[in-house]
Design a protein around this motif. Sequence first.
Motif, PDB file in Angstrom:
ATOM      1  N   ALA A 194       0.865  -1.202  -0.083  1.00 16.65           N
ATOM      2  CA  ALA A 194       0.097  -0.074   0.013  1.00 16.65           C
ATOM      3  C   ALA A 194       0.782   1.060   0.084  1.00 16.65           C
ATOM      4  CB  ALA A 194      -0.770   0.025   1.193  1.00 16.65           C
ATOM      5  N   MET A 195       0.137   2.455  -0.157  1.00 16.26           N
ATOM      6  CA  MET A 195       0.979   3.778  -0.146  1.00 16.26           C
ATOM      7  C   MET A 195       0.394   4.581   0.606  1.00 16.26           C
ATOM      8  SD  MET A 195       0.122   5.327  -4.029  1.00 16.26           S
ATOM      9  CE  MET A 195       1.146   6.822  -3.513  1.00 16.26           C
ATOM     10  N   MET A 196       0.970   5.564   1.093  1.00 14.86           N
ATOM     11  CA  MET A 196       0.485   6.886   2.013  1.00 14.86           C
ATOM     12  C   MET A 196       1.118   7.900   1.567  1.00 14.86           C
ATOM     13  SD  MET A 196       0.361   7.328   5.970  1.00 14.86           S
ATOM     14  CE  MET A 196       1.923   7.747   6.042  1.00 14.86           C
ATOM     15  N   VAL A 197       0.342   8.823   1.321  1.00 12.81           N
ATOM     16  CA  VAL A 197       0.725  10.286   0.975  1.00 12.81           C
ATOM     17  C   VAL A 197       0.311  11.254   2.041  1.00 12.81           C
ATOM     18  CG1 VAL A 197       0.798  12.104  -0.681  1.00 12.81           C
ATOM     19  CG2 VAL A 197       0.547   9.654  -1.407  1.00 12.81           C
ATOM     20  N   ARG A 198       1.528  11.647   2.670  1.00 14.43           N
ATOM     21  CA  ARG A 198       0.962  12.909   3.809  1.00 14.43           C
ATOM     22  C   ARG A 198       0.914  14.203   3.398  1.00 14.43           C
ATOM     23  NH1 ARG A 198       5.427   9.684   5.940  1.00 14.43           N
ATOM     24  NH2 ARG A 198       4.857   8.469   7.859  1.00 14.43           N
ATOM     25  N   PRO A 199       0.296  15.169   3.930  1.00 13.99           N
ATOM     26  CA  PRO A 199       0.215  16.424   3.573  1.00 13.99           C
ATOM     27  C   PRO A 199       1.473  17.302   3.334  1.00 13.99           C
ATOM     28  CG  PRO A 199      -1.448  16.041   5.255  1.00 13.99           C
ATOM     29  CD  PRO A 199      -0.590  14.826   5.292  1.00 13.99           C
ATOM     30  N   LYS A 200       1.529  17.886   2.543  1.00 16.14           N
ATOM     31  CA  LYS A 200       3.039  18.837   2.256  1.00 16.14           C
ATOM     32  C   LYS A 200       3.035  19.849   3.440  1.00 16.14           C
ATOM     33  CE  LYS A 200       2.037  20.410  -1.892  1.00 16.14           C
ATOM     34  NZ  LYS A 200       2.329  21.064  -3.222  1.00 16.14           N
ATOM     35  N   ILE A 201       1.770  20.255   3.881  1.00 14.59           N
ATOM     36  CA  ILE A 201       1.799  21.212   5.023  1.00 14.59           C
ATOM     37  C   ILE A 201       1.304  20.470   6.155  1.00 14.59           C
ATOM     38  CG2 ILE A 201       0.743  23.118   6.033  1.00 14.59           C
ATOM     39  CD1 ILE A 201       0.148  23.991   3.148  1.00 14.59           C
ATOM     40  N   LYS A 202       2.072  20.079   7.299  1.00 10.97           N
ATOM     41  CA  LYS A 202       2.069  19.170   8.332  1.00 10.97           C
ATOM     42  C   LYS A 202       1.007  20.077   9.306  1.00 10.97           C
ATOM     43  CE  LYS A 202       4.465  16.807  12.132  1.00 10.97           C
ATOM     44  NZ  LYS A 202       5.779  16.556  12.582  1.00 10.97           N
ATOM     45  N   GLY A 203       0.069  18.767   9.664  1.00 16.75           N
ATOM     46  CA  GLY A 203      -1.221  19.425  10.528  1.00 16.75           C
ATOM     47  C   GLY A 203      -2.124  20.019  10.127  1.00 16.75           C
ATOM     48  N   ILE A 204      -2.314  19.878   8.883  1.00 16.80           N
ATOM     49  CA  ILE A 204      -3.679  20.705   8.624  1.00 16.80           C
ATOM     50  C   ILE A 204      -4.631  20.138   9.169  1.00 16.80           C
ATOM     51  CG2 ILE A 204      -5.264  20.632   6.178  1.00 16.80           C
ATOM     52  CD1 ILE A 204      -2.810  20.925   4.488  1.00 16.80           C
ATOM     53  N   ASP A 205      -5.691  21.123   9.465  1.00 15.14           N
ATOM     54  CA  ASP A 205      -6.985  20.642  10.203  1.00 15.14           C
ATOM     55  C   ASP A 205      -8.111  20.637   8.943  1.00 15.14           C
ATOM     56  OD1 ASP A 205      -9.161  20.491  11.582  1.00 15.14           O
ATOM     57  OD2 ASP A 205      -8.906  22.406  12.867  1.00 15.14           O
ATOM     58  N   PHE A 206      -8.271  19.365   8.401  1.00 19.66           N
ATOM     59  CA  PHE A 206      -9.285  19.021   7.623  1.00 19.66           C
ATOM     60  C   PHE A 206     -10.323  19.128   8.044  1.00 19.66           C
ATOM     61  CE2 PHE A 206      -5.511  16.211   6.300  1.00 19.66           C
ATOM     62  CZ  PHE A 206      -5.296  16.864   5.050  1.00 19.66           C
ATOM     63  N   GLN A 207     -10.737  18.733   9.364  1.00 15.08           N
ATOM     64  CA  GLN A 207     -12.210  19.207   9.599  1.00 15.08           C
ATOM     65  C   GLN A 207     -12.772  20.714   9.624  1.00 15.08           C
ATOM     66  OE1 GLN A 207     -12.120  17.663  13.872  1.00 15.08           O
ATOM     67  NE2 GLN A 207     -10.637  16.075  13.234  1.00 15.08           N
ATOM     68  N   THR A 208     -12.060  21.472   9.860  1.00 12.89           N
ATOM     69  CA  THR A 208     -12.213  22.807   9.691  1.00 12.89           C
ATOM     70  C   THR A 208     -12.324  23.277   8.282  1.00 12.89           C
ATOM     71  OG1 THR A 208     -10.857  23.682  11.572  1.00 12.89           O
ATOM     72  CG2 THR A 208     -11.557  25.205  10.053  1.00 12.89           C
ATOM     73  N   MET A 209     -11.731  22.846   7.300  1.00 10.66           N
ATOM     74  CA  MET A 209     -11.559  23.037   6.026  1.00 10.66           C
ATOM     75  C   MET A 209     -12.995  22.643   5.532  1.00 10.66           C
ATOM     76  SD  MET A 209      -7.881  22.676   4.532  1.00 10.66           S
ATOM     77  CE  MET A 209      -8.167  23.407   3.153  1.00 10.66           C
ATOM     78  N   PHE A 210     -13.528  21.507   5.870  1.00 11.73           N
ATOM     79  CA  PHE A 210     -14.671  20.674   5.277  1.00 11.73           C
ATOM     80  C   PHE A 210     -15.890  21.182   5.892  1.00 11.73           C
ATOM     81  CE2 PHE A 210     -12.101  17.083   4.034  1.00 11.73           C
ATOM     82  CZ  PHE A 210     -12.617  16.956   2.743  1.00 11.73           C
ATOM     83  N   MET A 211     -15.772  21.655   7.188  1.00  7.13           N
ATOM     84  CA  MET A 211     -16.682  22.630   7.716  1.00  7.13           C
ATOM     85  C   MET A 211     -17.370  23.871   7.150  1.00  7.13           C
ATOM     86  SD  MET A 211     -18.282  20.791  10.547  1.00  7.13           S
ATOM     87  CE  MET A 211     -18.822  21.714  11.933  1.00  7.13           C
ATOM     88  N   LYS A 212     -16.080  24.334   6.646  1.00  9.96           N
ATOM     89  CA  LYS A 212     -16.197  25.674   6.031  1.00  9.96           C
ATOM     90  C   LYS A 212     -16.980  25.536   4.797  1.00  9.96           C
ATOM     91  CE  LYS A 212     -15.250  29.278   7.068  1.00  9.96           C
ATOM     92  NZ  LYS A 212     -15.883  30.258   7.760  1.00  9.96           N
ATOM     93  N   CYS A 213     -16.573  24.409   4.097  1.00  6.21           N
ATOM     94  CA  CYS A 213     -17.018  24.192   2.592  1.00  6.21           C
ATOM     95  C   CYS A 213     -18.489  23.686   2.846  1.00  6.21           C
ATOM     96  CB  CYS A 213     -16.253  22.963   1.938  1.00  6.21           C
ATOM     97  SG  CYS A 213     -14.797  23.463   1.421  1.00  6.21           S
ATOM     98  N   PHE A 214     -19.023  23.067   3.882  1.00  5.83           N
ATOM     99  CA  PHE A 214     -20.342  22.519   4.002  1.00  5.83           C
ATOM    100  C   PHE A 214     -21.059  23.939   4.396  1.00  5.83           C
ATOM    101  CE2 PHE A 214     -19.162  18.106   4.576  1.00  5.83           C
ATOM    102  CZ  PHE A 214     -20.142  17.643   3.819  1.00  5.83           C
TER     103      PHE A 214
END
Length: 399
Positions: free
Chosen positions: A31-51
Amino acid sequence: MMGMDFDWRASKFVLSYYVGADWIDKKKGIAMMVRPKIKGIDFQTMFMKCFENREVSKDLDRLFFIRTEDDPIEIPADDFQLEPLILVFFMNLVGRIVRKGLKHDYILREERLNAQIKGKLLMSRYVKHGLAQQRSDQTECRYQEYHVDCLENRIVKAALLLCRMMITRHETALGHHLLPLQQMYHNAITAFADVSPEVTLQDLHRVHVNPVFKDYKEAMPLAKMIIRHQGHLVSNGETGRTQMVPPFIIDMPILFERYVYCLLAERYGTRLIGYQEGCGDSIMDLTKKDERMILDTKYITSWNERTDHENARQLSGYARRTALRKKYLLPEMDGTLCHSDDFLCPCVVIYPSSEGLTTFRDLPDHWLSDDDTPTFAALQQVHEYQKFYKLPVKLPLTF
C-alpha cells in the motif's frame, strides 16, 4: 495511482496533489500513503467551512473519497485523524438531507384492522384468526403507505445513533467543532423522529439508492460503514503506534480552491465573487467581478519563493480570451460593457503559506488602488508580469 492521470490531448501524464492511503497491490500487501505537504492541516475545519456554502457543498464527494468496504491499510497512528473527519463529513451530509427534507417512499405494512379492509385482505390469516375465532370483524390486511420510514432513512438513523457515541468519544479531537456537531446531531435526530432505527445486515446489502437522491447516495456508504463497525471506523495496530484505516483519498487542490472560495464569499458575497465560470476548456477558479479580477487557487507552496511561469501563462491566457472577457470580465454589474478591448484584467494567484491570511473579513472592498497598487500588505505584486499579484493564505492547523 493517487493523483496521476493521463491527458490524452497533450499525450502526457498529469500529476495532481492527493493525500491519503490506498492499495497498490492488495494481494502482495503493498500500500501507499501520501502525507500533506503542510504538516498538521485541520481537514475538519476546512470541510466544515465548505459545508457552510451550498454552492461548493453540492459535490464534495469529488474531493473526499473513501472505499468503505475495502480491506483496511496500516498507517502510523499520528498521521491522520480519520474517524473525526468521517464523522464531520457524515454529519454534514445528514444535515443537508434534513434541510432538503427526508425522502418518502411506499412501505409495505401488514396490520390487523377492526371492521375495515385496507389494501389486500390476507384471506388465510383472516380465516384462522378472524372467522375461526368468531371475530369476523378482525381483518388481516397488507397495504402500502407513503411514509418517511423507508429503508434509506432507517439506515441513516441507525448510523446517526452511533454518531452520538462517536461525538462523545472524540470530544478532544473535535475541539471547537464539538458544539456545532452536537447541535447538528440534535437537529437531525429530531427530523428523524418518525423513522425506526431497526436495520439488519441483510438490509445493508439490499438497499439501492436512486441517483436522483444525490445526498442519500453520498451518505449511504458512510452510514453502512458506521453501522458495520458500530462506530469504530479506525482500529489500533498490533504495536499501538499504528492504526488500521479504510483506503481514502483527499484531493487537496480542489479542497483548497473551495475553502478559499468560501472565505471570499463570506466577505464579499456570491454576487461579487464568481466561481467556476468559463467557456469551453477555459474555466476560471474565481473572479472578483467589481474589479474584473481573475483569482486562481494553486496548492503550490513554492509560490512563496518563486514565480511559477506556467501558472502565470494560464491566468494571462484567461485575461486575454475574448469569450471570457466579453461574458465575465468586462461587463459592469448591470450587464453593460465598461472597458475597451485593450483593458488588461488583473490576475491574482492564491496559494497556501504559513505566513498568509487566515480570514478575508478585514480586507478592503477594493484590492487595487487607481494606480493598480495593492491596498493591503498581503497582496504582493509579481514584477515579471503586468497587473499580476499573489496572495498567501494560511490553512487551519491542528496545533
